[in-house]
Design an enzyme around this catalytic site. Structure first.
Site, PDB file in Angstrom:
ATOM      1  N   CYS A   2       0.845  -1.192   0.000  1.00 14.96           N
ATOM      2  CA  CYS A   2       0.000   0.000   0.000  1.00 14.96           C
ATOM      3  C   CYS A   2       0.884   1.247   0.000  1.00 14.96           C
ATOM      4  CB  CYS A   2      -0.861   0.025   1.267  1.00 14.96           C
ATOM      5  SG  CYS A   2      -1.837  -1.451   1.490  1.00 14.96           S
ATOM      6  N   ARG A  27       3.875   0.993  -6.705  1.00 11.69           N
ATOM      7  CA  ARG A  27       3.858  -0.018  -5.633  1.00 11.69           C
ATOM      8  C   ARG A  27       2.747  -1.045  -5.851  1.00 11.69           C
ATOM      9  NH1 ARG A  27       6.455   1.881  -0.941  1.00 11.69           N
ATOM     10  NH2 ARG A  27       5.015   0.888   0.508  1.00 11.69           N
ATOM     11  N   GLU A 481      14.509 -23.727 -11.561  1.00  7.76           N
ATOM     12  CA  GLU A 481      14.245 -22.291 -11.347  1.00  7.76           C
ATOM     13  C   GLU A 481      15.496 -21.476 -11.663  1.00  7.76           C
ATOM     14  OE1 GLU A 481      11.714 -20.677 -11.230  1.00  7.76           O
ATOM     15  OE2 GLU A 481      12.316 -18.699 -10.475  1.00  7.76           O
ATOM     16  N   GLU A 488      15.249 -16.339 -18.908  1.00  3.88           N
ATOM     17  CA  GLU A 488      14.184 -15.355 -19.174  1.00  3.88           C
ATOM     18  C   GLU A 488      14.678 -13.907 -19.081  1.00  3.88           C
ATOM     19  OE1 GLU A 488      10.847 -15.151 -16.494  1.00  3.88           O
ATOM     20  OE2 GLU A 488      12.020 -15.860 -14.813  1.00  3.88           O
ATOM     21  N   HIS A 504      22.373 -39.981 -20.167  1.00  4.24           N
ATOM     22  CA  HIS A 504      21.411 -40.505 -21.154  1.00  4.24           C
ATOM     23  C   HIS A 504      21.254 -39.566 -22.335  1.00  4.24           C
ATOM     24  CE1 HIS A 504      20.327 -43.716 -18.406  1.00  4.24           C
ATOM     25  NE2 HIS A 504      20.357 -42.802 -17.455  1.00  4.24           N
ATOM     26  N   LYS A 603       4.133 -10.086 -17.364  1.00  4.49           N
ATOM     27  CA  LYS A 603       4.128 -10.424 -15.928  1.00  4.49           C
ATOM     28  C   LYS A 603       3.045 -11.447 -15.625  1.00  4.49           C
ATOM     29  CE  LYS A 603       5.276 -10.468 -11.702  1.00  4.49           C
ATOM     30  NZ  LYS A 603       6.458 -11.299 -11.363  1.00  4.49           N
TER      31      LYS A 603
HETATM   32  C1  AGP Z   1       8.806 -16.522 -13.726  1.00  6.03           C
HETATM   33  O1  AGP Z   1       9.906 -15.668 -13.493  1.00  6.03           O
HETATM   34  C2  AGP Z   1       7.969 -16.072 -14.903  1.00  6.03           C
HETATM   35  N1  AGP Z   1       7.605 -14.737 -14.770  1.00  6.03           N
HETATM   36  C3  AGP Z   1       6.821 -17.039 -15.214  1.00  6.03           C
HETATM   37  O2  AGP Z   1       7.385 -18.319 -15.403  1.00  6.03           O
HETATM   38  C4  AGP Z   1       5.726 -17.157 -14.146  1.00  6.03           C
HETATM   39  O3  AGP Z   1       6.212 -17.843 -13.022  1.00  6.03           O
HETATM   40  C5  AGP Z   1       4.559 -17.972 -14.757  1.00  6.03           C
HETATM   41  O4  AGP Z   1       4.078 -17.260 -15.873  1.00  6.03           O
HETATM   42  C6  AGP Z   1       3.420 -18.205 -13.778  1.00  6.03           C
HETATM   43  O5  AGP Z   1       2.857 -16.975 -13.405  1.00  6.03           O
HETATM   44  P1  AGP Z   1       1.840 -16.945 -12.144  1.00  6.03           P
HETATM   45  O6  AGP Z   1       2.638 -17.390 -10.966  1.00  6.03           O
HETATM   46  O7  AGP Z   1       1.389 -15.515 -12.052  1.00  6.03           O
HETATM   47  O8  AGP Z   1       0.720 -17.893 -12.456  1.00  6.03           O
END
Ligand code: AGP
Length: 608
Positions: A2, A27, A481, A488, A504, A603
């Site tokens: 907030c 924010r 991860e 990315e 493999h 995002k």
């Molecule tokens: C992760 O860094 C990416 N931005 C992407 O893989 C993300 O985690 C995925 O699109 C899932 O998004 P969500 O968690 O909003 O569902």
């Protein structure tokens, strides 16, 4: 998070509040409101949606005359986004008004006590209890009432407060959520963050925990929780507005990496009460939890990687079989959902199309869905049978870090709860795990402060063609991860592999100088991992190892080692991922990539 702005002075307050809130839009928020004292009473206007709605409602503030007021942009944590849940909040006779940033962890207990005393609530928020609690203690002295309320509240708060019978005084309080104060040319201002005040001043006072400030148009008085006056220093801000929005960090992603300790704390602390795991929002009795025979975890991207980790935690701690699926696969494979199955849909945004479709598919087949979501009131949060929020705050950078970290914490808590209910975790073991959980924020902070060493190492790989991440068990999930973070944001090709799988096929790709990042945090697998490291090393690879501080074997097989502090074997992802986030970040920065907005990515992927 907030955003809070407050002003008392000679100018009209409303335009100053609206302008200050606009500077805090970055924010993230879902509603906004302002309250202004007009000489007789406190006028309030608030609305769901963007600030534009509020500006139209108040004719850019012209309809709200007065020279003292407070404003707020709300990032919902308790209570979905709505006009009623928006701040500010009044006490019953509208003589006290409050805006709040943070989470009052014991708000349900306080709400119950106040209801028993005849107080009525109109919102679902934790914040509204502050207005009524102030009302309960107020006998004409704001400072006395404020300190009494501070002694009763648990959790985090930055507050802006107005007492209508003290029309020339604006109060602000801080515990854990940020708050700054400064002077304008004709008054005084409070705000959650620097961008809101830069137009007026670069000289600000950062309020520290359990401090109260009383502002008039000419003065600022500072007190501690015992109502004793204290001296405060002024800080001169050098940042420009752009840097200020990032809290002085170069990118939102780095800022959000540094917010991970708080995201961890905010996600677990309200759910640990008197040494027990308490997940009220789960909506299941212990008996119902005992009847869960299988867990299916469905998600995308990093959230899916959380699920891959969670599989080991649930199966290891609670002995519940777990299936982990990509949402885009799950939704089309006509999944079989057996009796006694709990589905976990993990999503930061709560709007990912594949994950939402998977939720609907699961429910259509009679599955019970628990959403693990960061955005309050999002589609997945609304449609799931129950939702467990990760209180990481709004995540601006496309590449997730703090939400991912908070999702891991939610999984640990849930798995510990299941294990306790099933009698598989005794009091001593639970206490030990809770102790380890509580150490994570400081351990993450320590790893983040190691960033210069990782930046130096990353600068050696700016021209890398391929980077491999390998691990076994939970370390394979961490590798997934780490590899995604690299890909990315730096656009360097990378693959994550179960280390036992290399022979493999993939090992044919290893050439002289190929970087292989080996993650080995699972002691039982150290030896296996080390032989995999030797395998690639003898074929020319340069081996980076991420391992526990007590792993004395690793140095004979690694060219470069990053150690993580000791923690419970199920929690190692929360630590090992930190150097890998920093590694991907600094390779991306070194390659001049747009770290916060990588090419081709959004995002929230709200399309298939
Ligand atoms: C992760 O860094 C990416 N931005 C992407 O893989 C993300 O985690 C995925 O699109 C899932 O998004 P969500 O968690 O909003 O569902």
């Amino acid at each position: 998070m907030c955003g809070i702005v407050g002003y008392v002075g000679e100018s009209q307050a409303a335009p100053i509040l609206l302008e200050g809130l606009a500077k805090l839009e970055y924010r993230g928020y879902d509603s906004a409101g302002i309250a202004v004292y007009n000489g007789n009473e406190v006028q309030m206007k608030k609305a769901m949606g963007r600030l534009k709605v509020l500006s139209e409602l108040t004719h850019d503030g012209e309809l709200m005359s007065g020279t003292m007021g407070i404003g707020h942009t709300r990032w919902a944590t308790h209570g979905a986004p709505s006009d009623t849940n928006a701040h500010p909040h009044f006490n019953k006779d509208e003589s006290i008004v409050v805006v709040h940033n943070g989470i009052i962890e014991n708000y349900l207990k306080l709400k119950k006590r106040l209801t028993e005393k005849g107080y009525e609530f109109i919102s679902e928020t934790d914040t509204e209890i502050i207005a009524h609690l102030l009302d309960y203690y107020y006998k004409g002295d704001p400072l006395e009432a404020i300190t009494k309320v501070m002694h009763r509240m648990e959790g985090s708060y930055a507050l802006g407060l107005i007492f209508a019978d003290h029309p020339d005084e604006l109060y602000a309080v801080r515990k854990d959520s940020p708050l700054i104060v400064g002077h304008t040319k004709d008054g005084s201002i409070i705000a959650s963050d620097v961008p809101a005040v830069l137009k007026y001043t670069r000289d600000v006072v950062f309020i520290q925990n359990e401090e109260i400030v009383k502002l008039t148009k000419d003065n600022m008085e500072f007190y501690n929780i015992d109502e004793e006056p204290i001296e405060k220093e002024t800080t001169h801000i050098e940042w420009d507005v752009n840097a200020a929005e990032k809290g002085g960090y170069e990118h939102f992603m780095l800022k959000e990496m540094y917010e991970q300790p708080k995201a961890i704390l905010d996600t677990f602390s309200p759910r640990i009460k008197d040494g027990q795991i308490v997940i009220e929002e789960l909506g299941m009795s212990d008996e119902e939890m005992k009847d869960i025979k299988k867990i299916m975890i469905v998600a995308c991207g990093s959230a899916y990687h959380v699920g891959m980790t969670a599989k080991y935690v649930y199966e290891g701690l609670a002995r519940i079989p777990v299936e982990v699926d990509l949402a885009s696969e799950f939704r089309y494979r006509d999944p079989i959902i057996e009796e006694g199955t709990l589905l976990l849909i993990i999503s930061q945004s709560g709007e990912t199309a594949d994950s939402l479709a998977a939720l609907r598919e699961a429910q259509a087949k009679g599955g019970r869905v628990l959403g693990i979501v960061n955005v309050v009131g999002s589609s997945i949060a609304r449609e799931a049978d129950n939702v467990m929020y990760t209180w990481a705050g709004p995540e601006i950078a496309v590449a997730t870090t703090k939400a991912y970290t908070a999702q891991l914490i939610a999984q640990y808590l849930l798995a510990m709860k299941f294990a306790c209910v099933k009698g598989l975790l005794d009091a001593k073991e639970l206490a030990g795990m809770i102790e380890d959980l509580k150490k994570l924020p400081a351990q993450v902070e320590m790893l983040l402060n190691n960033k210069n060493r990782i930046q130096k190492f990353a600068n050696r790989y700016l021209a890398a063609r391929d980077i491999f991440f390998i691990g076994r068990g939970i370390d394979h999930a961490i590798s997934l991860e780490g590899s995604l973070k690299m890909k990315e944001i730096s656009y360097v090709h990378s693959e994550a592999y179960a280390a036992g799988e290399l022979k493999h096929g993939t090992i044919s790709l290893i050439e002289e100088g190929t970087l292989v990042a080996a993650v080995l945090t699972q002691e039982a697998l150290y030896k296996k991992m080390i032989s995999n490291m030797v395998e690639v090393k003898t074929r020319g690879a340069f081996v980076l190892a991420v391992t526990n501080v007590d792993n004395t074997e690793v140095e004979r097989a690694a060219d470069y080692v990053i150690y993580i502090p000791k923690t419970n074997k199920y929690f190692t992802n929360s630590l090992a991922i930190i150097p890998l986030q920093l590694f991907g970040y600094y390779v991306a920065v070194g390659r001049g990539c747009d770290v916060d907005k990588p090419r081709n990515l959004a995002k929230s992927v709200t399309v298939e």
